[in-house]
Design a protein around this motif. Structure first.
Motif, PDB file in Angstrom:
ATOM      1  N   GLN A  10       2.223  -5.560  19.167  1.00  0.00           N
ATOM      2  CA  GLN A  10       2.550  -5.286  20.563  1.00  0.00           C
ATOM      3  C   GLN A  10       1.893  -3.984  21.002  1.00  0.00           C
ATOM      4  O   GLN A  10       1.598  -3.117  20.186  1.00  0.00           O
ATOM      5  N   ASP A  11       1.716  -3.849  22.316  1.00  0.00           N
ATOM      6  CA  ASP A  11       1.120  -2.607  22.815  1.00  0.00           C
ATOM      7  C   ASP A  11       2.172  -1.551  23.135  1.00  0.00           C
ATOM      8  O   ASP A  11       1.912  -0.594  23.841  1.00  0.00           O
ATOM      9  N   LYS A  12       3.364  -1.747  22.607  1.00  0.00           N
ATOM     10  CA  LYS A  12       4.387  -0.697  22.668  1.00  0.00           C
ATOM     11  C   LYS A  12       4.778  -0.360  21.241  1.00  0.00           C
ATOM     12  O   LYS A  12       4.535  -1.154  20.321  1.00  0.00           O
ATOM     13  N   PRO A  13       5.365   0.808  21.015  1.00  0.00           N
ATOM     14  CA  PRO A  13       5.755   1.176  19.649  1.00  0.00           C
ATOM     15  C   PRO A  13       6.765   0.187  19.059  1.00  0.00           C
ATOM     16  O   PRO A  13       7.660  -0.289  19.763  1.00  0.00           O
ATOM     17  N   VAL A  14       6.578  -0.106  17.786  1.00  0.00           N
ATOM     18  CA  VAL A  14       7.494  -0.986  17.049  1.00  0.00           C
ATOM     19  C   VAL A  14       7.946  -0.223  15.808  1.00  0.00           C
ATOM     20  O   VAL A  14       7.135   0.118  14.949  1.00  0.00           O
ATOM     21  N   LEU A  15       9.241   0.069  15.748  1.00  0.00           N
ATOM     22  CA  LEU A  15       9.808   0.776  14.601  1.00  0.00           C
ATOM     23  C   LEU A  15      10.389  -0.255  13.645  1.00  0.00           C
ATOM     24  O   LEU A  15      11.273  -1.028  14.013  1.00  0.00           O
ATOM     25  N   VAL A  16       9.851  -0.285  12.430  1.00  0.00           N
ATOM     26  CA  VAL A  16      10.300  -1.242  11.422  1.00  0.00           C
ATOM     27  C   VAL A  16      11.121  -0.497  10.373  1.00  0.00           C
ATOM     28  O   VAL A  16      10.669   0.502   9.815  1.00  0.00           O
ATOM     29  N   ASP A  17      12.329  -1.000  10.143  1.00  0.00           N
ATOM     30  CA  ASP A  17      13.226  -0.435   9.139  1.00  0.00           C
ATOM     31  C   ASP A  17      13.276  -1.390   7.950  1.00  0.00           C
ATOM     32  O   ASP A  17      13.823  -2.484   8.050  1.00  0.00           O
ATOM     33  N   PHE A  18      12.637  -0.995   6.850  1.00  0.00           N
ATOM     34  CA  PHE A  18      12.736  -1.759   5.608  1.00  0.00           C
ATOM     35  C   PHE A  18      14.009  -1.277   4.912  1.00  0.00           C
ATOM     36  O   PHE A  18      14.107  -0.091   4.574  1.00  0.00           O
ATOM     37  N   LYS A  53      15.060 -10.006   0.799  1.00  0.00           N
ATOM     38  CA  LYS A  53      14.731 -11.331   1.342  1.00  0.00           C
ATOM     39  C   LYS A  53      13.252 -11.435   1.718  1.00  0.00           C
ATOM     40  O   LYS A  53      12.765 -12.536   1.969  1.00  0.00           O
ATOM     41  N   ASN A  54      12.568 -10.312   1.806  1.00  0.00           N
ATOM     42  CA  ASN A  54      11.161 -10.285   2.221  1.00  0.00           C
ATOM     43  C   ASN A  54      10.341  -9.438   1.253  1.00  0.00           C
ATOM     44  O   ASN A  54       9.676  -8.482   1.636  1.00  0.00           O
ATOM     45  N   GLN A  55      10.397  -9.809  -0.026  1.00  0.00           N
ATOM     46  CA  GLN A  55       9.750  -9.006  -1.068  1.00  0.00           C
ATOM     47  C   GLN A  55       8.237  -8.939  -0.894  1.00  0.00           C
ATOM     48  O   GLN A  55       7.621  -7.899  -1.135  1.00  0.00           O
ATOM     49  N   LEU A  56       7.623 -10.026  -0.453  1.00  0.00           N
ATOM     50  CA  LEU A  56       6.175 -10.046  -0.271  1.00  0.00           C
ATOM     51  C   LEU A  56       5.753  -9.057   0.823  1.00  0.00           C
ATOM     52  O   LEU A  56       4.812  -8.281   0.644  1.00  0.00           O
TER      53      LEU A  56
END
Length: 98
Positions: A10-18, A53-56
């Motif tokens: 996206q052209d806005k910031p995306v904060l991903v929390d692992f 759940k998303n190890q890859l």
């Protein structure tokens, strides 16, 4: 995986929390992330990725510890930090990268 790429491109910031369900500091981050989203509204996307759940995906982004926060914009990684990050610091970071 393709949905994740669509989100971070996206052209806005995306904060991903692992994060992980069993992680104490991750539980501390949850209300902080909600406050950040409430403060910034639609100018930012905040998504949570469960590393168990998303190890890859976690492996692909070399997530070694949780919580790990990564800020993306247009698919590019702009910032990354492991551990608990305070609300004011996250808001300041996102504001600088709008």
């Amino acid at each position: 995986m393709s949905r994740f790429l669509d989100i971070i491109n996206q052209d806005k910031p995306v904060l991903v929390d692992f994060f992980a369900e069993w992680c104490g500091p991750c539980k501390l981050m949850a209300p902080i992330l909600k406050e950040v989203k409430d403060s910034l509204g639609e100018t930012v996307s905040v998504i949570k990725i469960d590393v168990d759940k998303n190890q890859l995906l976690a492996s692909q982004y070399q997530v070694r510890g949780v919580p790990t926060l990564i800020l993306f914009k247009n698919g590019k990684q702009l910032w990354r930090q492991s551990g608990v990050v305070q609300k004011k610091d996250l808001i300041s970071l996102i504001e600088r990268n709008k």
